[in-house]
Design a protein around this motif. Structure first.
Motif, PDB file in Angstrom:
ATOM      1  N   PHE A 392       0.837  -1.202   0.000  1.00 37.71           N
ATOM      2  CA  PHE A 392       0.000   0.000   0.000  1.00 37.71           C
ATOM      3  C   PHE A 392       0.875   1.255   0.000  1.00 37.71           C
ATOM      4  CE2 PHE A 392      -1.881  -3.492   2.406  1.00 37.71           C
ATOM      5  CZ  PHE A 392      -3.004  -3.754   1.641  1.00 37.71           C
ATOM      6  N   THR A 393       2.002   1.192  -0.680  1.00 42.37           N
ATOM      7  CA  THR A 393       2.972   2.282  -0.785  1.00 42.37           C
ATOM      8  C   THR A 393       3.172   2.964   0.579  1.00 42.37           C
ATOM      9  OG1 THR A 393       3.565   4.333  -1.975  1.00 42.37           O
ATOM     10  CG2 THR A 393       1.216   3.741  -1.974  1.00 42.37           C
ATOM     11  N   SER A 394       3.258   4.270   0.630  1.00 41.95           N
ATOM     12  CA  SER A 394       3.604   4.895   1.902  1.00 41.95           C
ATOM     13  C   SER A 394       2.406   5.041   2.832  1.00 41.95           C
ATOM     14  CB  SER A 394       4.216   6.273   1.623  1.00 41.95           C
ATOM     15  OG  SER A 394       3.287   7.054   0.890  1.00 41.95           O
ATOM     16  N   TRP A 395       1.218   4.590   2.410  1.00 42.51           N
ATOM     17  CA  TRP A 395       0.039   4.762   3.252  1.00 42.51           C
ATOM     18  C   TRP A 395       0.211   4.110   4.614  1.00 42.51           C
ATOM     19  CZ3 TRP A 395      -4.026   2.797  -0.878  1.00 42.51           C
ATOM     20  CH2 TRP A 395      -3.888   3.565  -2.040  1.00 42.51           C
ATOM     21  N   THR A 396       0.885   2.940   4.618  1.00 40.33           N
ATOM     22  CA  THR A 396       1.030   2.194   5.880  1.00 40.33           C
ATOM     23  C   THR A 396       1.743   3.007   6.944  1.00 40.33           C
ATOM     24  OG1 THR A 396       2.933   1.232   4.761  1.00 40.33           O
ATOM     25  CG2 THR A 396       1.012  -0.175   5.052  1.00 40.33           C
ATOM     26  N   SER A 397       2.727   3.819   6.517  1.00 31.28           N
ATOM     27  CA  SER A 397       3.507   4.567   7.502  1.00 31.28           C
ATOM     28  C   SER A 397       2.854   5.905   7.842  1.00 31.28           C
ATOM     29  CB  SER A 397       4.925   4.828   6.964  1.00 31.28           C
ATOM     30  OG  SER A 397       5.548   3.609   6.643  1.00 31.28           O
ATOM     31  N   SER A 398       1.838   6.289   7.083  1.00 30.61           N
ATOM     32  CA  SER A 398       1.213   7.611   7.296  1.00 30.61           C
ATOM     33  C   SER A 398       0.440   7.634   8.614  1.00 30.61           C
ATOM     34  CB  SER A 398       0.267   7.906   6.121  1.00 30.61           C
ATOM     35  OG  SER A 398      -0.825   8.683   6.544  1.00 30.61           O
ATOM     36  N   PRO A 403      -3.362   3.949  10.458  1.00 31.74           N
ATOM     37  CA  PRO A 403      -4.224   3.232  11.396  1.00 31.74           C
ATOM     38  C   PRO A 403      -5.549   2.782  10.764  1.00 31.74           C
ATOM     39  CG  PRO A 403      -3.324   5.233  12.391  1.00 31.74           C
ATOM     40  CD  PRO A 403      -2.976   5.282  10.949  1.00 31.74           C
ATOM     41  N   LYS A 404      -6.076   3.616   9.863  1.00 35.73           N
ATOM     42  CA  LYS A 404      -7.328   3.273   9.176  1.00 35.73           C
ATOM     43  C   LYS A 404      -7.123   2.011   8.326  1.00 35.73           C
ATOM     44  CE  LYS A 404     -10.363   5.573   5.839  1.00 35.73           C
ATOM     45  NZ  LYS A 404     -10.334   6.687   4.877  1.00 35.73           N
ATOM     46  N   LEU A 405      -6.008   1.992   7.621  1.00 34.15           N
ATOM     47  CA  LEU A 405      -5.671   0.831   6.799  1.00 34.15           C
ATOM     48  C   LEU A 405      -5.532  -0.417   7.663  1.00 34.15           C
ATOM     49  CD1 LEU A 405      -4.731  -0.334   4.043  1.00 34.15           C
ATOM     50  CD2 LEU A 405      -2.424   0.400   4.631  1.00 34.15           C
ATOM     51  N   ARG A 406      -4.836  -0.253   8.787  1.00 34.52           N
ATOM     52  CA  ARG A 406      -4.636  -1.399   9.672  1.00 34.52           C
ATOM     53  C   ARG A 406      -5.976  -1.960  10.155  1.00 34.52           C
ATOM     54  NH1 ARG A 406      -1.475   0.853  13.322  1.00 34.52           N
ATOM     55  NH2 ARG A 406      -3.119   1.148  14.848  1.00 34.52           N
ATOM     56  N   PRO A 419      -1.006 -16.359   7.178  1.00 31.99           N
ATOM     57  CA  PRO A 419      -0.062 -15.250   7.307  1.00 31.99           C
ATOM     58  C   PRO A 419      -0.334 -14.145   6.292  1.00 31.99           C
ATOM     59  CG  PRO A 419       0.990 -17.096   6.201  1.00 31.99           C
ATOM     60  CD  PRO A 419      -0.392 -17.548   6.540  1.00 31.99           C
ATOM     61  N   PHE A 420      -0.274 -12.915   6.759  1.00 29.87           N
ATOM     62  CA  PHE A 420      -0.445 -11.738   5.905  1.00 29.87           C
ATOM     63  C   PHE A 420       0.719 -10.798   6.189  1.00 29.87           C
ATOM     64  CE2 PHE A 420      -1.831  -7.711   4.371  1.00 29.87           C
ATOM     65  CZ  PHE A 420      -2.822  -7.936   3.421  1.00 29.87           C
ATOM     66  N   ALA A 421       1.427 -10.421   5.139  1.00 28.47           N
ATOM     67  CA  ALA A 421       2.581  -9.535   5.318  1.00 28.47           C
ATOM     68  C   ALA A 421       2.304  -8.175   4.696  1.00 28.47           C
ATOM     69  CB  ALA A 421       3.825 -10.151   4.685  1.00 28.47           C
ATOM     70  N   VAL A 422       2.391  -7.145   5.508  1.00 29.87           N
ATOM     71  CA  VAL A 422       2.224  -5.772   5.042  1.00 29.87           C
ATOM     72  C   VAL A 422       3.596  -5.249   4.615  1.00 29.87           C
ATOM     73  CG1 VAL A 422       1.522  -3.444   5.695  1.00 29.87           C
ATOM     74  CG2 VAL A 422       0.312  -5.430   6.632  1.00 29.87           C
ATOM     75  N   ILE A 423       3.656  -4.734   3.401  1.00 33.59           N
ATOM     76  CA  ILE A 423       4.949  -4.365   2.817  1.00 33.59           C
ATOM     77  C   ILE A 423       5.162  -2.863   2.870  1.00 33.59           C
ATOM     78  CG2 ILE A 423       6.390  -4.578   0.772  1.00 33.59           C
ATOM     79  CD1 ILE A 423       5.281  -7.223   1.843  1.00 33.59           C
ATOM     80  N   GLY A 424       6.406  -2.476   3.086  1.00 37.09           N
ATOM     81  CA  GLY A 424       6.755  -1.069   2.925  1.00 37.09           C
ATOM     82  C   GLY A 424       6.518  -0.242   4.171  1.00 37.09           C
ATOM     83  N   LEU A 425       6.519  -0.897   5.318  1.00 36.62           N
ATOM     84  CA  LEU A 425       6.282  -0.175   6.566  1.00 36.62           C
ATOM     85  C   LEU A 425       7.628   0.228   7.170  1.00 36.62           C
ATOM     86  CD1 LEU A 425       4.074   0.791   8.342  1.00 36.62           C
ATOM     87  CD2 LEU A 425       3.873  -1.461   9.343  1.00 36.62           C
ATOM     88  N   GLU A 435       2.063  -6.389  14.385  1.00 32.96           N
ATOM     89  CA  GLU A 435       2.634  -7.643  14.869  1.00 32.96           C
ATOM     90  C   GLU A 435       1.888  -8.154  16.098  1.00 32.96           C
ATOM     91  OE1 GLU A 435       6.584  -6.213  15.189  1.00 32.96           O
ATOM     92  OE2 GLU A 435       6.838  -6.196  13.007  1.00 32.96           O
ATOM     93  N   ASP A 436       1.457  -7.232  16.933  1.00 34.03           N
ATOM     94  CA  ASP A 436       0.705  -7.648  18.115  1.00 34.03           C
ATOM     95  C   ASP A 436      -0.580  -8.377  17.724  1.00 34.03           C
ATOM     96  OD1 ASP A 436       2.637  -6.624  19.722  1.00 34.03           O
ATOM     97  OD2 ASP A 436       1.589  -4.768  20.214  1.00 34.03           O
ATOM     98  N   GLN A 437      -1.059  -8.142  16.508  1.00 32.28           N
ATOM     99  CA  GLN A 437      -2.279  -8.810  16.039  1.00 32.28           C
ATOM    100  C   GLN A 437      -1.941  -9.992  15.125  1.00 32.28           C
ATOM    101  OE1 GLN A 437      -5.373  -7.762  16.994  1.00 32.28           O
ATOM    102  NE2 GLN A 437      -4.432  -6.183  18.270  1.00 32.28           N
ATOM    103  N   GLY A 438      -0.685 -10.392  15.072  1.00 33.49           N
ATOM    104  CA  GLY A 438      -0.323 -11.575  14.285  1.00 33.49           C
ATOM    105  C   GLY A 438      -0.090 -11.303  12.811  1.00 33.49           C
ATOM    106  N   LEU A 439      -0.013 -10.017  12.422  1.00 34.85           N
ATOM    107  CA  LEU A 439       0.323  -9.699  11.032  1.00 34.85           C
ATOM    108  C   LEU A 439       1.817  -9.382  10.943  1.00 34.85           C
ATOM    109  CD1 LEU A 439      -2.778  -9.450  10.804  1.00 34.85           C
ATOM    110  CD2 LEU A 439      -2.389  -7.666   9.115  1.00 34.85           C
ATOM    111  N   LEU A 440       2.385  -9.677   9.787  1.00 33.27           N
ATOM    112  CA  LEU A 440       3.813  -9.426   9.579  1.00 33.27           C
ATOM    113  C   LEU A 440       4.005  -8.093   8.878  1.00 33.27           C
ATOM    114  CD1 LEU A 440       4.611 -12.986   8.213  1.00 33.27           C
ATOM    115  CD2 LEU A 440       5.145 -12.108  10.498  1.00 33.27           C
ATOM    116  N   THR A 441       5.126  -7.456   9.118  1.00 34.63           N
ATOM    117  CA  THR A 441       5.452  -6.258   8.341  1.00 34.63           C
ATOM    118  C   THR A 441       6.894  -6.367   7.841  1.00 34.63           C
ATOM    119  OG1 THR A 441       6.431  -4.856  10.055  1.00 34.63           O
ATOM    120  CG2 THR A 441       4.030  -4.922   9.964  1.00 34.63           C
TER     121      THR A 441
END
Lengths: 709, 709
Positions: A392-398, A403-406, A419-425, A435-441
């Motif tokens: 999701f490009t830089s949205w994850t770090s915004s 937080p809305k995306l998460r 397993p779900f890995a969020v890229i670009g964080l 990570e606390d919710q079991g998702l990878l970054t």
């Protein structure tokens, strides 16, 4: 060495009380660090500093010697010079200490005298039923108990986050690097141990122990040599049975590397290929870099394991999607497309999209945020994917969109065990929230795909399990088997490995008669235990089409060869039919000095000899495992019919591999190698055309084991 | 498309004044960001926001339209809907704008109508001599001028550090990821550009521009397709001549990936292997992951290039040393040992050490710190290493030992123009202190070795340069060459490619006479432009040993084949001697739809057909380059004499490859492929046994180009 139960390692990781002998008031000194670390980690039992020159050490009451301590001591840390190790260990024994960590260097790593001193330590420990970690090690650490029997600087500046990762290392210095790296990456560590000289406790036993600890969910190992292969194999099998991921760095794969390992450890040099084969066979994975190891440990300790290799890629950038699809193919993941109906449905909703897989929502998702959960839900509903990456490009770090995306991702994934890995964080705080919710970054998309692929490989290994049982051969004892071709083949035939009908004859007339009986054309080969290279002395004649040719050739062999090879015992001439068409393979077994009996298969000719395209496994193997070996050959296509020929009988080849492996395992101490070269695989069946069995005693006889007939 | 000089791109990166059309007062909106970023980056010229509804934008005077602006405008940013792009670009033209960045989407990426609109934009630009970046792009950024004609969120939250790295990306979203990654890694960025639809300016032209900028010292590219191969090749050659490192990510290597690229770009699908070959041939490197690209850019922009591939490893941990030695071998670096005299000298000083290479000082160095500079100095004095890694466990990050260690390393390395990578540093501040002095730091040892190896590979490419010139062939025009074997071979022979003496005859008697004249045994082959698979119709006879056999076979062919192939034109029978022993190769050329003429060599049989072991290069190549191609074959050992045979003549093979490549390049528009299969390489010389030349027009004729005679 007595084989202890790994459970006795509990005294190292969860002791009720720790004594630090040679304790220093200065928390940065070797004898000061264990005390300081135990306090920092909140060790919940008594800490007894032993120091005859002080009343207190770092605020704790100090004791003049271990025996003076009032109270039981499970674990003693020896932070003292090597010269005092023996008397101190004796004292520990008298005190009833269960486990001792010996930091002191100057033992087997410095030569013969050191080795003798180390053996004396071992004898003392055995006398008192104590276990020893080290000597020449950095000790161990457990986050659950807070026990820090270590002086690693990796614990300076704070303990790692608590979590499910267990780390086992032979090297102290590199072990420190591992701890530092784990901390820098905010990984959750459960325990860490450095084994040093392994006088008593090996990395294999540490693995055995960690595998059984419920709080440890993934294990990383750094190894330089294997001192205890059967135990390592047992521990790996157990990890596989418990579905506990193990990833291993093993150094010394290169020529320079192997020489360097030899020069700085006392370990035997096994072949790197054998090690690699054992790792894969028993469901673990080998990490080629430290980062790769940590990526796997991170993924396996945070997210659920995937159930297969199907990767779903959700992206707002076409390029990133393609990049991950490329990485997936390279790493053995599949990227299957969405069903057509779903594609149509998603396109109706968002005509800018490219919702096949990668499912590219495009940057349009920023204006219409619901597209993200809608597309993901449809992927989960109809795509059948085992693992996901989301870019999701830089949205994850915004701070606004992040937080809305998460929230929408977590909501959509709720209850899905995958397993779900969020890229670009690039934001640690947001990463932790995932990570606390079991998702990878992951910052890097390729590393995310590699980690998911490694998880899938581990899961596949777990599912595969022991993969069948090796075939049963009634009589596996090869003692006394003649080493000539005929003897070897007869013995292999008794073990269920097909050979051609063949007969050993003594005269030219007998040869001609045998040939006519079994059907022309035939092959003649001289039979002698003293001639390894038959072709070179004219001891092989192929494709003889009539009785006269057979008689002439046989006569020539019986006349010429005794002259060429004076003293060679000539047992006769072997007559067999021409084998016909098929694919030639080499199947062999070889004792690895570290790993024990290994079985090997390769395609004959250029592929094996020039490209070293062989598959290896620890013996014995089942037929199912042997089929896996065949599939691993780069030239495996040749078995499926090359240039319009018929496919050959893989099951028949697998049967030969499995049977040979059973023989090798049963004769592990007495047989150095068995080789069938060639094994002719045909559309139906496979037949050993030549064979050699070399007993261990014959190891130093100059024979290359390859008879190029 | 007109070929502009890349110098005209200066108006994008160093404009004197920027107008932002569609400027927003809100700095987070697409039309607001360029204004906000230019201010943040300290753009030193006037910024003219164009917005007819406001008096000011973000504190700057706003203008109602571009033509109203008082003052010249070099660069206009069009942050407006696609529907208004044409009129706005016209206005820019009238205003005398030199360069326009068009953010608007909805052009060639959405289909035919969009493509027509895009073509109209291009026509407007051409009329006014304006250059266009985009449309459908995220724009560009220069740290030197502070010009930020972009809305990438990658510049939100601050500009990247200034430095020597240039980034060129086709994808906007992935380009944003690249900027975010560069910032997260504290890399020094000089410029960044996203090319989008590439209506006018391609990544190749951006590369041409950046290569010439002295402040740009290393360039990273992200590509999905190649729209301008000759320009890309020219730019890469220029980068090589200027010794400027270029590293490229190119997606679409996998099947799924290639399909996805097709679906979301308008680029032609060239073969990934051709792309890979071009990259390597012109001195650039391909990065398989984004991290690998940044590691290379980081290393190349911070440290001097190595002069060779010899890696010196200084370590205080044996294990870390071995790990790096393994990584070095895997990545093509050498780890040569120290001279014996130096080893002895260093051992006398520190008997615990293992100072071969890896030079393992052991943790003893902590007690005797001088060992570090002493060992390093000795390595530099006698080891002859081109690059170094240093592993000092957690000491590097320690606030006490860290700075002391840095001082001795910097002092010892003073004046030495070579790269040194400090491993295991997890502290940004200390890392920066090293980097400011031209030393590299890496957390992971394997990544450090990989980066050094990539630098060495780049340096080798620079040194190699153009690597000879292709051979000169007097007449390269293949127009009208007959497509049958005899015609093709005759033509190749004229171009200096050896063939066997052979003759085309019309009758059986002539065949027998020719055979006796050239020496028996011979081969007969039917000659017909209409028969591609000669063997299948009985059109090949091998190893005919006497005149009668030749006559009989020739008669059979002339009788039977016209019946089997009614209508086929029979031009006669080709008579040639049997070729004798040697190694069979395949040499061919093929037009890649993107890269143009490529030349290929592979070893015959299984290696090429099953393992796809071929080497590829862009045509034409010199003989030196052709030798490099041979060396790249995995099965190259076969050329050196396999199973005791004599080595074959590599120079002769290289000559054939080079000559074929010259023909392919000279006939790039008219010849689809040339194939010599087999080329028989012998201990002396090489000879084409069969050949095929396919003109472009014949492309769709169903012929596989392989005649398995």
């Amino acid at each position: 060495m007595t084989q202890h139960s790994a459970a006795s390692l509990g005294a190292f990781f969860a002791p009720r009380a720790i004594a630090v002998i040679g304790a220093s008031d200065n928390p940065t000194r070797i004898g000061g660090r264990p005390v300081d670390f135990c306090k920092a980690a909140g060790f919940d039992g008594p800490i007894y500093p032993v120091n005859p020159t002080r009343d207190t050490v770092q605020g704790l009451k100090a004791w003049p010697d271990i025996e003076a301590i009032e109270g039981e001591v499970d674990l003693a840390v020896l932070a003292i010079p090597a010269a005092r190790a023996e008397e101190t260990l004796e004292a520990c024994g008298r005190k009833g200490v269960k486990a001792a960590v010996i930091f002191s260097a100057g033992f087997s790593e410095v030569g013969e005298e050191g080795r003798a001193a180390q053996d004396r330590l071992l004898a003392i420990a055995a006398r008192y039923g104590m276990r020893i970690l080290g000597p020449n090690c950095l000790g161990c650490y457990s986050s659950a108990s807070g026990a820090c029997a270590t002086f690693t600087t990796g614990l300076e500046g704070g303990m790692p986050r608590r979590g499910g990762i267990g780390l086992i290392t032979q090297s102290g210095a590199y072990g420190t690097h591992l701890l530092s790296m784990a901390k820098a990456r905010r990984l959750g560590v459960a325990g860490w141990v450095s084994t040093g000289n392994e006088a008593d406790i090996s990395v294999a036993e540490c693995l055995e122990y960690m595998v059984e600890q419920p709080e440890i969910t993934a294990i990383g190992m750094y190894m330089e040599g294997v001192n205890d292969a059967p135990r390592l194999i047992r521990a790996l099998s157990r990890a596989r049975d418990l579905r506990k991921p193990v990833t291993i760095i093993k150094v010394g794969a290169s020529e320079v590397g192997a020489a360097a390992v030899q020069s700085h450890t006392a370990s035997l040099a096994g072949s790197d290929a054998s090690f690699q084969a054992v790792i894969e066979q028993y469901g673990a994975v080998r990490a080629m870099t430290t980062e790769e190891m940590f990526d796997t440990l991170y993924a396996a300790s945070v997210a659920p394991m995937p159930k297969g290799k199907r990767l779903g890629i959700l992206t707002v950038s076409g390029g990133a999607g393609v990049l991950m699809a490329d990485a997936a193919e390279l790493r053995g993941m599949q990227v299957p497309a969405m069903p057509e109906a779903s594609v149509t449905k998603l396109l109706e909703r968002n005509p800018f999209a490219s919702p096949r897989n990668p499912v590219d929502i495009t940057a349009h998702a920023l204006n219409d945020f619901d597209l993200i959960p809608e597309n993901l839900a449809e992927m989960m509903r109809t795509g059948g994917y085992d693992a996901y990456t989301g870019f999701f490009t830089s949205w994850t770090s915004s701070p606004v969109i992040g937080p809305k995306l998460r929230d929408v991702l977590l909501q959509t994934l709720k209850g899905a065990e995958l397993p779900f890995a969020v890229i670009g964080l690039f934001n640690d705080e947001q990463a932790t929230a995932y990570e606390d919710q079991g998702l990878l970054t992951f910052a890097d998309p390729s590393r995310a795909v590699t980690a998911l692929a490694t998880m899938a490989q581990l899961a596949e290994g777990f599912d595969r399990g022991a993969e069948g049982t090796p075939p049963v051969i009634d009589d596996t004892d090869l003692t006394g088997t003649p080493t000539d071709e005929a003897g070897a083949k007869t013995r292999l035939a008794e073990a269920g490995i097909p050979i051609l009908p063949e007969r050993v004859v003594g005269t030219a007339d007998e040869a001609a008669a045998a040939a006519q009986e079994m059907g022309l054309p035939v092959v003649l080969k001289i039979v002698s235990p003293d001639i390894a290279h038959k072709t070179e002395v004219g001891g092989v004649a192929l494709n003889l089409g009539d009785a006269k040719a057979v008689r002439d050739e046989a006569r020539r062999m019986l006349t010429d060869i005794p002259t060429l090879c004076p003293g060679a015992r000539i047992m006769g001439i072997l007559v067999s039919p021409m084998a016909g068409a098929g694919v030639e393979l080499i199947v062999g077994t070889q004792r690895d000095p570290v790993m024990g009996p290994m079985v090997m298969v390769g395609l004959g000719g250029v592929l094996t000899e020039v490209l070293e395209d062989v598959a290896l496994a620890h013996a014995p193997v089942s037929e199912a495992q042997a089929l896996q070996m065949l599939a691993r050959l780069r030239g495996a296509k040749l078995l499926d019919g090359y240039r319009g020929e018929q496919p050959v009988d893989r099951a028949a080849i697998a049967s030969v591999i499995a049977r040979l492996s059973v023989l090798a395992a049963a004769n592990a101490d007495t047989i150095d190698s068995i080789e069938i070269n060639p094994l002719l695989a045909r559309p139906e069946g496979a037949v050993a055309l030549d064979a050699l069995i070399l007993p261990v005693a014959a190891q130093d006889v100059p024979q290359d084991g390859k008879d190029k007939t």
